[in-house]
Design a protein around this motif. Sequence first.
Motif, PDB file in Angstrom:
ATOM      1  N   HIS A  38      -7.426  25.535  38.446  1.00  0.00           N
ATOM      2  CA  HIS A  38      -6.630  26.434  37.619  1.00  0.00           C
ATOM      3  C   HIS A  38      -7.507  26.897  36.469  1.00  0.00           C
ATOM      4  O   HIS A  38      -8.342  26.134  35.996  1.00  0.00           O
ATOM      5  CB  HIS A  38      -5.400  25.727  37.038  1.00  0.00           C
ATOM      6  N   CYS A  82       0.752  32.840  32.385  1.00  0.00           N
ATOM      7  CA  CYS A  82       1.928  32.750  33.263  1.00  0.00           C
ATOM      8  C   CYS A  82       3.068  32.014  32.574  1.00  0.00           C
ATOM      9  O   CYS A  82       4.214  32.461  32.605  1.00  0.00           O
ATOM     10  CB  CYS A  82       1.569  32.085  34.586  1.00  0.00           C
ATOM     11  N   CYS A  88       1.782  36.706  35.412  1.00  0.00           N
ATOM     12  CA  CYS A  88       0.711  35.988  36.095  1.00  0.00           C
ATOM     13  C   CYS A  88      -0.627  36.715  35.984  1.00  0.00           C
ATOM     14  O   CYS A  88      -0.711  37.921  36.235  1.00  0.00           O
ATOM     15  CB  CYS A  88       1.105  35.837  37.569  1.00  0.00           C
ATOM     16  N   VAL A 124       5.410  39.850  40.995  1.00  0.00           N
ATOM     17  CA  VAL A 124       5.967  38.939  39.988  1.00  0.00           C
ATOM     18  C   VAL A 124       7.340  38.444  40.447  1.00  0.00           C
ATOM     19  O   VAL A 124       7.667  37.263  40.266  1.00  0.00           O
ATOM     20  CB  VAL A 124       6.036  39.623  38.602  1.00  0.00           C
ATOM     21  N   LEU A 127       6.780  35.636  42.837  1.00  0.00           N
ATOM     22  CA  LEU A 127       6.404  34.405  42.133  1.00  0.00           C
ATOM     23  C   LEU A 127       7.607  33.785  41.435  1.00  0.00           C
ATOM     24  O   LEU A 127       7.769  32.564  41.433  1.00  0.00           O
ATOM     25  CB  LEU A 127       5.310  34.672  41.102  1.00  0.00           C
ATOM     26  N   GLY A 132       7.787  27.711  39.228  1.00  0.00           N
ATOM     27  CA  GLY A 132       6.611  26.972  38.793  1.00  0.00           C
ATOM     28  C   GLY A 132       6.669  25.511  39.151  1.00  0.00           C
ATOM     29  O   GLY A 132       7.560  25.101  39.876  1.00  0.00           O
ATOM     30  N   ARG A 134       2.719  26.440  37.470  1.00  0.00           N
ATOM     31  CA  ARG A 134       1.661  27.344  37.892  1.00  0.00           C
ATOM     32  C   ARG A 134       0.759  26.719  38.953  1.00  0.00           C
ATOM     33  O   ARG A 134       0.571  25.515  39.013  1.00  0.00           O
ATOM     34  CB  ARG A 134       0.828  27.810  36.705  1.00  0.00           C
ATOM     35  N   CYS A 136      -2.833  28.522  40.329  1.00  0.00           N
ATOM     36  CA  CYS A 136      -3.659  29.724  40.372  1.00  0.00           C
ATOM     37  C   CYS A 136      -3.996  30.140  41.802  1.00  0.00           C
ATOM     38  O   CYS A 136      -4.168  31.325  42.075  1.00  0.00           O
ATOM     39  CB  CYS A 136      -4.927  29.520  39.547  1.00  0.00           C
ATOM     40  N   ARG A 138      -2.010  29.538  44.639  1.00  0.00           N
ATOM     41  CA  ARG A 138      -0.777  30.096  45.226  1.00  0.00           C
ATOM     42  C   ARG A 138      -0.519  31.486  44.655  1.00  0.00           C
ATOM     43  O   ARG A 138      -0.210  32.428  45.387  1.00  0.00           O
ATOM     44  CB  ARG A 138       0.404  29.180  44.927  1.00  0.00           C
ATOM     45  N   ASP A 139      -0.653  31.604  43.341  1.00  0.00           N
ATOM     46  CA  ASP A 139      -0.396  32.881  42.697  1.00  0.00           C
ATOM     47  C   ASP A 139      -1.365  33.950  43.199  1.00  0.00           C
ATOM     48  O   ASP A 139      -0.988  35.111  43.380  1.00  0.00           O
ATOM     49  CB  ASP A 139      -0.483  32.731  41.179  1.00  0.00           C
ATOM     50  N   CYS A 180       6.136  25.798  48.322  1.00  0.00           N
ATOM     51  CA  CYS A 180       5.083  26.803  48.351  1.00  0.00           C
ATOM     52  C   CYS A 180       5.003  27.410  49.753  1.00  0.00           C
ATOM     53  O   CYS A 180       4.916  26.684  50.753  1.00  0.00           O
ATOM     54  CB  CYS A 180       3.739  26.172  48.006  1.00  0.00           C
TER      55      CYS A 180
END
Length: 185
Positions: A38, A82, A88, A124, A127, A132, A134, A136, A138-139, A180
């Motif tokens: 991250h 985020c 994000c 967004v 997401l 959450g 967070r 990074c 996955r985003d 996820c």
Amino acid sequence: MTIEEKGKLIIQDIKKETGTNPVRIFKNIASKDYISIHGPEHHVLDGASILVAYKNAGGDIELDNALEKLYYEGLRMPGAMCGLWGICGAITSCGAALAIIDKTGPLSTDGTWGNHMFFTSKAVNELGTINGPRCCKRDAMVAFKNAVSYINENYNVKLETNELKCEYKDRNAQCIKERCPYYGC
């Protein structure tokens, strides 16, 4: 290592990538020792992966200049945005890449300003549905899925995204596992 130093290494290394799949490009660079699981280096890496894939697919951009602009914009995005700002960095990085491709600015009236807002709001929203904390990686996958769809629909290039799966779950202490969409892939 500072975020500026990481950003310079990203730009240096990403120029060597030859594919049209921003996910593969991202994973190649994310495997480097200087990329954290991250961190704000993703604000440079994610958009740069889009720019390189776009150029490699025949997109009309001057890559060195585009990457320099993305580096500058990525460094302006703070870490943890985020959670602290509600937006994000992976998505904003890909949005910055689209703005660079289209030469969009705050006063643009050619439709790209609004189109980029639709792209970012769609990503967004996805997401927000996942929720959450967070991640990074996955985003980035969500950002890439939506950015590639946008690019393939709006430009004369075709990018790939056939590697949308998690390879990082064992390194992420906050992994949300089955929540996820990339966890079990």
